[in-house]
Each structure stands twice: as structure tokens, then as C-alpha cells.
Design an enzyme around this catalytic site. Structure first.
Site, mmCIF file in Angstrom:
data_model
loop_
_atom_site.group_PDB
_atom_site.id
_atom_site.type_symbol
_atom_site.label_atom_id
_atom_site.label_comp_id
_atom_site.label_asym_id
_atom_site.label_seq_id
_atom_site.Cartn_x
_atom_site.Cartn_y
_atom_site.Cartn_z
ATOM 1 N N GLN A 148 3.474 13.447 -1.572
ATOM 2 C CA GLN A 148 3.806 14.724 -1.026
ATOM 3 C C GLN A 148 3.906 14.941 0.552
ATOM 4 O O GLN A 148 4.889 15.491 0.955
ATOM 5 C CB GLN A 148 2.879 15.686 -1.744
ATOM 6 C CG GLN A 148 2.508 16.070 -3.131
ATOM 7 C CD GLN A 148 1.474 16.885 -3.376
ATOM 8 O OE1 GLN A 148 1.375 18.088 -3.024
ATOM 9 N NE2 GLN A 148 0.363 16.346 -4.026
ATOM 10 N N SER A 174 1.398 20.836 -5.005
ATOM 11 C CA SER A 174 2.188 20.439 -6.246
ATOM 12 C C SER A 174 1.341 20.290 -7.377
ATOM 13 O O SER A 174 0.382 19.688 -7.350
ATOM 14 C CB SER A 174 3.009 19.088 -5.796
ATOM 15 O OG SER A 174 3.716 18.611 -7.031
ATOM 16 N N HIS A 176 2.120 18.421 -9.623
ATOM 17 C CA HIS A 176 2.081 17.137 -10.072
ATOM 18 C C HIS A 176 0.931 16.599 -9.734
ATOM 19 O O HIS A 176 0.148 15.227 -10.233
ATOM 20 C CB HIS A 176 3.417 16.403 -9.545
ATOM 21 C CG HIS A 176 4.598 16.816 -10.201
ATOM 22 N ND1 HIS A 176 4.989 16.157 -11.548
ATOM 23 C CD2 HIS A 176 5.450 17.896 -9.828
ATOM 24 C CE1 HIS A 176 6.105 16.954 -11.526
ATOM 25 N NE2 HIS A 176 6.541 17.637 -10.861
ATOM 26 N N ASP A 183 7.960 16.114 -15.530
ATOM 27 C CA ASP A 183 9.310 16.571 -15.540
ATOM 28 C C ASP A 183 10.086 15.698 -16.562
ATOM 29 O O ASP A 183 9.889 14.532 -16.483
ATOM 30 C CB ASP A 183 9.936 16.474 -14.080
ATOM 31 C CG ASP A 183 9.635 17.445 -13.191
ATOM 32 O OD1 ASP A 183 8.810 18.569 -13.760
ATOM 33 O OD2 ASP A 183 9.500 16.932 -12.162
ATOM 34 N N GLU A 232 12.596 26.566 -14.582
ATOM 35 C CA GLU A 232 12.576 24.909 -14.881
ATOM 36 C C GLU A 232 12.223 24.543 -16.138
ATOM 37 O O GLU A 232 11.010 24.262 -16.501
ATOM 38 C CB GLU A 232 11.623 24.308 -13.770
ATOM 39 C CG GLU A 232 12.132 24.496 -12.406
ATOM 40 C CD GLU A 232 11.204 23.890 -11.349
ATOM 41 O OE1 GLU A 232 10.312 23.302 -11.807
ATOM 42 O OE2 GLU A 232 11.555 24.087 -10.285
ATOM 43 N N HIS A 235 10.140 21.002 -16.691
ATOM 44 C CA HIS A 235 8.590 20.926 -15.995
ATOM 45 C C HIS A 235 7.807 21.473 -17.053
ATOM 46 O O HIS A 235 7.470 22.848 -17.105
ATOM 47 C CB HIS A 235 8.699 21.958 -14.940
ATOM 48 C CG HIS A 235 7.546 21.830 -13.709
ATOM 49 N ND1 HIS A 235 7.540 21.265 -12.653
ATOM 50 C CD2 HIS A 235 6.331 22.275 -14.220
ATOM 51 C CE1 HIS A 235 6.161 21.267 -12.410
ATOM 52 N NE2 HIS A 235 5.372 21.912 -13.411
#
Length: 278
Positions: A148, A174, A176, A183, A232, A235
Site C-alpha cells: 500500500q 485498505s 485488503h 476482488d 464495487e 469486492h
């Protein structure tokens, strides 16, 4: 003749200096490194065709799950991460694994990581989808703080800190990094992360069934001003089966579940997970 050759040589060198970096950037943006899947950018309201939900809209909630305070435990399946709530710089899940699913394109090992329970649930979901004739692909899972930071620093170098802060979340913010997010896409979209995915047979199936496996579509349509992210459909966030079913049944985001109220500056700028600054 010698002067002419020197002039031609100089022009060629100048061309290479100017255009090689340009084409290198274009090549990266086109997905050769799949870096576009790692960007987190603000979203402009005017670019969204969907109706934005009024944040004061009342909802009828079923079930008896009472909302606690905002979950800030990094190891929790319901940890809350956004522009305001981040993860520690040194946080790395201790149960990362690589789920046995299809990944689209060539990825670093890091992008294939997921936390164990999230990864196993993802395997089951992909397998069940395939039994119904739908092939799903993983695109980008775990994203370390270091990665990141690399992305954010690159944007600052290219565009300056002022412009970058208008569109890009800082390192540690994030989802993630939790190892609970991935994703996904399909071959027909060449692995791209597009809103169009939500209208495909696979995207519709995922929306209707992901909660059975403990997942939610983290940034749903018409909740942009609530979540701070653009719609999204690709996601997915693992929160566990019970919470996923509850949120889905009641059409709630984690923000609404935790009664989260963003600061005004946050509501003015909405993030998109994948767009690239040109």
C-alpha cells in the site's frame, strides 16, 4: 554526413528518453502487472448513474444482533477499515494461506493470500458456482502495508501529495490488508474489475449467494455516501456466515451496522478501489 548522422542519433536518443517512460506507464496501466487492481481512488458522484441513498433513510431491521461499538480488533472478522479507521503498520494476519481457486493472470504470491477461514469459504463458493456452470477468478486478495505504501508513494511522486490525498487512501486503510477481502472477476471481462460484472450471470449469482459463505459485497450500489466507496460488485469481504446473512437480509453495510458517522471531509470524497490516475 557526419553532422547529419550525429543529428539523427541525437533525435533518436531524445525520442527514447521521452517516450520509453510513457510507454512503460501505459504498459503498467494496461494490466501487464495488474497494478490497477491495487489502487484505491476517490469516486466522483457525477460519474455514478445509480441513485444515491439518503443517509437519513430509515430501515426496518430484522433479527436480534445488537450492534456493538466499532470493531477495531485487526484479527476480528468484522474489523472496520476505511479512510478514517486503519490497521497497524506491522499488522500481518498469522493464518494466511493460498485458497485453491483460479486466479486470473500472473500474480505475486502475496495477492493470492487470504486468511484461512475466508480462503476455505471462498473455495467452497467458487466450487459451487462452477457446479452451476459459472467460472469465477480471484484477482487480488491480501495487500500488505508495504505494498500500500509503495502504491501511495508512487502516486505522490507522480502527482504530488496534495492531488494524491484527494483521491488515494493512505497506507493501512485498505481492507485488503485484513486478508478477508478479495476482488473477483470472470474471463469474459478479461479479469477486469468493472461495474458490468454485477450484471453478468456470475455477478448476479455472487450477489444472491455470497452471504451463505460468509461474504458480503462490501460496497453495494446506492450506498456510496454511506460507505465512502463507489459501487464495487467485485469486492467481496468475509465477515462470517452469521454476520453476512444478517447484513444481507437487512440490506446493511458495516457502516450502518456500527452506526458509523463519517467526518464531513470524508463524505465529500468517495473512494473507488481500482481506478488509475492518468
Amino acid at each position: 554526413m557526419k553532422k547529419l548522422l550525429m543529428l539523427v542519433f541525437g533525435i533518436v536518443v531524445l525520442f527514447l528518453i521521452i517516450y520509453i517512460p510513457f510507454f512503460a506507464d501505459k504498459d503498467s496501466a494496461s494490466g501487464n502487472e495488474n497494478e490497477e487492481y491495487e489502487y484505491e481512488y476517490y469516486y466522483n458522484d457525477s460519474s455514478n448513474g445509480g441513485e444515491i441513498m439518503d443517509e437519513t433513510q430509515s430501515q426496518t431491521v430484522s433479527g436480534d444482533m445488537s450492534a456493538p461499538g466499532i470493531d477495531v480488533n485487526p484479527d476480528s472478522y468484522t474489523v472496520f477499515v476505511n479512510k478514517e479507521y486503519g490497521l497497524p503498520e506491522d499488522y500481518v494476519p498469522d493464518d494466511l494461506m493460498v485458497p485453491d481457486i483460479r486466479f486470473y493472470g500472473g500474480f505475486s504470491e502475496e495477492k493470492s493470500y487470504m486468511r484461512k477461514d475466508a480462503g476455505l469459504a471462498l473455495e467452497k463458493m467458487f466450487s459451487d458456482a462452477e457446479k452451476e456452470g459459472m467460472i469465477l477468478y480471484g484477482i487480488s486478495g491480501y495487500r500488505s502495508y508495504e505494498r500500500q505504501k509503495e502504491i501511495y508513494s508512487k502516486n505522490v511522486t507522480m502527482h504530488g501529495s496534495t492531488e494524491t490525498n484527494k483521491v488515494s487512501a493512505e497506507p493501512g486503510h485498505s481492507e485488503h490488508q485484513t486478508g478477508l477481502t478479495i476482488d473477483i472477476s470472470i474471463a469474459e471481462l478479461t479479469g477486469s474489475l468493472l461495474e458490468e460484472f454485477g450484471n453478468t450471470e456470475e455477478g448476479i449469482w455472487v450477489k444472491e449467494n455470497c452471504s451463505k459463505y460468509g461474504y458480503i459485497i462490501r460496497y453495494p450500489k446506492n450506498k456510496e455516501k454511506v460507505t465512502g466507496y463507489s459501487y464495487e460488485p467485485w469486492h467481496l469481504r468475509y465477515v462470517g456466515p452469521e454476520m453476512a446473512e444478517y447484513l444481507t437480509e437487512n440490506k446493511l453495510t458495516l457502516e450502518e451496522y456500527f452506526n458509523y458517522i463519517p467526518i464531513s471531509a470524508y463524505t465529500d470524497s468517495i473512494i473507488s478501489d481500482v481506478q488509475i490516475i492518468p
